[in-house]
Design an enzyme around this catalytic site. Sequence first.
Site, PDB file in Angstrom:
ATOM      1  N   ARG A   1       0.847  -1.321   0.187  1.00  0.00           N
ATOM      2  CA  ARG A   1       0.062   0.126  -0.079  1.00  0.00           C
ATOM      3  C   ARG A   1       0.807   1.319   0.144  1.00  0.00           C
ATOM      4  O   ARG A   1       0.654   2.338  -0.557  1.00  0.00           O
ATOM      5  CB  ARG A   1      -0.856   0.052   1.392  1.00  0.00           C
ATOM      6  CG  ARG A   1      -2.179  -1.013   0.914  1.00  0.00           C
ATOM      7  CD  ARG A   1      -3.168  -0.885   2.009  1.00  0.00           C
ATOM      8  NE  ARG A   1      -4.297  -1.635   1.653  1.00  0.00           N
ATOM      9  CZ  ARG A   1      -5.096  -2.237   2.670  1.00  0.00           C
ATOM     10  NH1 ARG A   1      -4.878  -2.135   3.717  1.00  0.00           N
ATOM     11  NH2 ARG A   1      -6.229  -3.055   2.176  1.00  0.00           N
TER      12      ARG A   1
ATOM     13  N   LYS B   1     -18.942 -14.537   4.347  1.00  0.00           N
ATOM     14  CA  LYS B   1     -20.405 -14.233   4.504  1.00  0.00           C
ATOM     15  C   LYS B   1     -21.152 -13.722   3.031  1.00  0.00           C
ATOM     16  O   LYS B   1     -20.782 -12.862   2.892  1.00  0.00           O
ATOM     17  CB  LYS B   1     -20.719 -13.307   5.579  1.00  0.00           C
ATOM     18  CG  LYS B   1     -20.535 -13.666   6.784  1.00  0.00           C
ATOM     19  CD  LYS B   1     -20.755 -12.477   7.783  1.00  0.00           C
ATOM     20  CE  LYS B   1     -20.809 -12.714   9.382  1.00  0.00           C
ATOM     21  NZ  LYS B   1     -20.754 -11.451  10.279  1.00  0.00           N
TER      22      LYS B   1
ATOM     23  N   GLY C   1      -7.915  -8.204   0.232  1.00  0.00           N
ATOM     24  CA  GLY C   1      -7.080  -8.580   0.976  1.00  0.00           C
ATOM     25  C   GLY C   1      -6.818  -9.940   0.606  1.00  0.00           C
ATOM     26  O   GLY C   1      -5.316 -10.327   0.521  1.00  0.00           O
TER      27      GLY C   1
ATOM     28  N   GLY D   1     -13.550  -3.726  -0.030  1.00  0.00           N
ATOM     29  CA  GLY D   1     -14.774  -3.231   0.146  1.00  0.00           C
ATOM     30  C   GLY D   1     -15.280  -1.828  -1.103  1.00  0.00           C
ATOM     31  O   GLY D   1     -16.368  -2.099  -1.446  1.00  0.00           O
TER      32      GLY D   1
HETATM   33  P1  AMP Z   1     -14.224 -12.456   3.585  1.00  0.00           P
HETATM   34  O1  AMP Z   1     -13.718 -11.139   4.410  1.00  0.00           O
HETATM   35  O2  AMP Z   1     -15.698 -12.252   3.723  1.00  0.00           O
HETATM   36  O3  AMP Z   1     -13.647 -12.098   2.255  1.00  0.00           O
HETATM   37  O4  AMP Z   1     -13.813 -13.877   4.314  1.00  0.00           O
HETATM   38  C1  AMP Z   1     -12.488 -14.196   4.209  1.00  0.00           C
HETATM   39  C2  AMP Z   1     -12.351 -15.165   5.328  1.00  0.00           C
HETATM   40  O5  AMP Z   1     -13.258 -16.230   5.061  1.00  0.00           O
HETATM   41  C3  AMP Z   1     -11.010 -15.887   5.403  1.00  0.00           C
HETATM   42  O6  AMP Z   1     -10.303 -15.370   6.645  1.00  0.00           O
HETATM   43  C4  AMP Z   1     -11.396 -17.305   5.443  1.00  0.00           C
HETATM   44  O7  AMP Z   1     -10.536 -18.182   6.259  1.00  0.00           O
HETATM   45  C5  AMP Z   1     -12.937 -17.414   5.763  1.00  0.00           C
HETATM   46  N1  AMP Z   1     -13.482 -18.623   5.068  1.00  0.00           N
HETATM   47  C6  AMP Z   1     -13.326 -18.784   3.865  1.00  0.00           C
HETATM   48  N2  AMP Z   1     -13.920 -20.097   3.530  1.00  0.00           N
HETATM   49  C7  AMP Z   1     -14.423 -20.511   4.645  1.00  0.00           C
HETATM   50  C8  AMP Z   1     -15.038 -21.765   5.231  1.00  0.00           C
HETATM   51  N3  AMP Z   1     -15.435 -22.783   4.457  1.00  0.00           N
HETATM   52  N4  AMP Z   1     -15.433 -21.757   6.650  1.00  0.00           N
HETATM   53  C9  AMP Z   1     -14.920 -20.786   7.361  1.00  0.00           C
HETATM   54  N5  AMP Z   1     -14.407 -19.635   7.070  1.00  0.00           N
HETATM   55  C10 AMP Z   1     -14.047 -19.487   5.656  1.00  0.00           C
END
Ligand code: AMP
Length: 395
Positions: free
Chosen positions: A35, A197, A353, A376
Site C-alpha cells: 500500500r 459471509k 485482501g 470493500g
Molecule cells: P471475507 O472477508 O468475507 O472475504 O472472508 C474471508 C475469510 O473467510 C477468510 O478469513 C477465510 O478463512 C474465511 N473462510 C473462507 N471459507 C471458509 C469456510 N468454508 N469456513 C469458514 N471460513 C471460511
Amino acid sequence: MNHLQKLDLQDKRVVLRVDFNVPRDSAGHITDDTRIQLALPTIAYIRERASHLTLMSHLGRPQKKRLDSGEIDREQFSLEGVAEHLAQLLDAPVTFQSYADEPSMSKLTLLENTRFEPGEEKGDEAFAKMLARHGEVYVNDAFGTAHRRHASTAVIAEEYAPENRGIGLLMAEELEQAQRLLDADQHPITAVIGGAKVSDKIGVIVSLLDLCDNLLIGGAMAYTFIKAQGGQVGTSLVEDDKLQMALDVIAKAKQSGTSLHLPVDSVIAREFSNDAEHKTTFSDDIPDGWMGLDIGSKASDAYSHIVADSKVVFWNGPMGVFEMPSYAQGTLAVAKAMAQVKEHGGFSMVGGGDSVAAINASGLADEVSFISSGGGAMLEFLEGKKLPGIAALQD
Ligand code: AMP
C-alpha cells in the site's frame, strides 16, 4: 472531478490522503508494504511541484474506548514506524507529527493515525477542518477507504474550492480499471466470489448477475446457498437468516441467464484446525459434526477451467480457509487460473485482501491484469454505489 495533473500545485502546501493501512506482525513490523509502494507515484508527482506535502492515513481500527481503557496499546496503531519506512523508501526525511499540531514546516510530513480521533469515523466537520489546516490543496489517493464517509476521506473536501481538490494517480487508475470491467464487451465474463459471509457480498453478487455469464461461489458463503436448496452441510458456517436471500439470487441468476456455480465437492474437517482430520465429500452431503473448509478437487478443476477460458474475470474472496495450508488448495487453484486469462489476451482483476494475498503467495501478481488496492471499495463501486470519497470531489 480533477485528476492530479489538472491541479495547480506549484509552491502550494498539499495535504494528501493515502491508504497506509499496512499489515504488521505482533512486534509491529510492516509485513507487506504494497500500500505504501502504491502511493509513491502520487507522492513523487506532488513533491516535484509543491512546497510542502503532508500525508494522512488511518492504520487499523483503534477504538477510542479500548485505547482509553488501556485494552489496546496506542503504539501498536501509531503510524510512526510507517513514517520511518517511507523515509527509507524515499531516502528523504519524513517529519512525523500529530494532526493537532501546527502545520509542519518540513517539506514532507506524515500525520499520526487519523482514527485516534473519534471524529474521523464519524465524519466530524470540526476534525475535517483541523486536518484541512495542513494544506491549501487536498488530494485523495486512498481508494481502499473511498467507500467511507470519514473526515479525512470525504468531509474534508468541503473545505476546498473545486479547483483545489482532486484525486491522485492510484485512485484514477482504480476507477479506470473498474470501469473497464463494467464496460467489458468480450465474453465470457466471469466473477468468482468467495469469503465468509453472503450478507457482506449480496449487493455485488446481485449486480454482477447483470454483467456476468458465470458466477462462481466459493468459501463459507457457498454453504448458505447449498443449505437453502436442501443440502446437508453439517456444521459448516451458514447464515440461516439468509437462506431465502440465497434462493432469490439463484432465481435471479436463472432470469438473467447467468450460470451460477456452487462447489460440487468440499474438503471437510471435524474441527476448524489445520491439523484436524479431513477428507473430501459432495458439498450437499456433509455429515453431522463435519464442516466444509475448502472447495474440493472436482470443484477446483471446474472453476479453474471456467476462469481460464474466460475473457474477463473479477475475483474477490477466498474459496476456503486459505490461511490454513490444508484448506488453501481451492484458492490457489483459482489464483493459477486467473494467471492464464491475461496470457490468453483477456482481462483479469483481483480485489480484496485475501484474494490479493493468495495471488501474491503464488508468485502470480505480474500475471493478472490489475490488482485492486480496495476490497470493500471495489465491491461497492461495482455494485453501482456512489463512493463518498469520490462524490465529495465532484465539482
Ligand atoms: P471475507 O472477508 O468475507 O472475504 O472472508 C474471508 C475469510 O473467510 C477468510 O478469513 C477465510 O478463512 C474465511 N473462510 C473462507 N471459507 C471458509 C469456510 N468454508 N469456513 C469458514 N471460513 C471460511
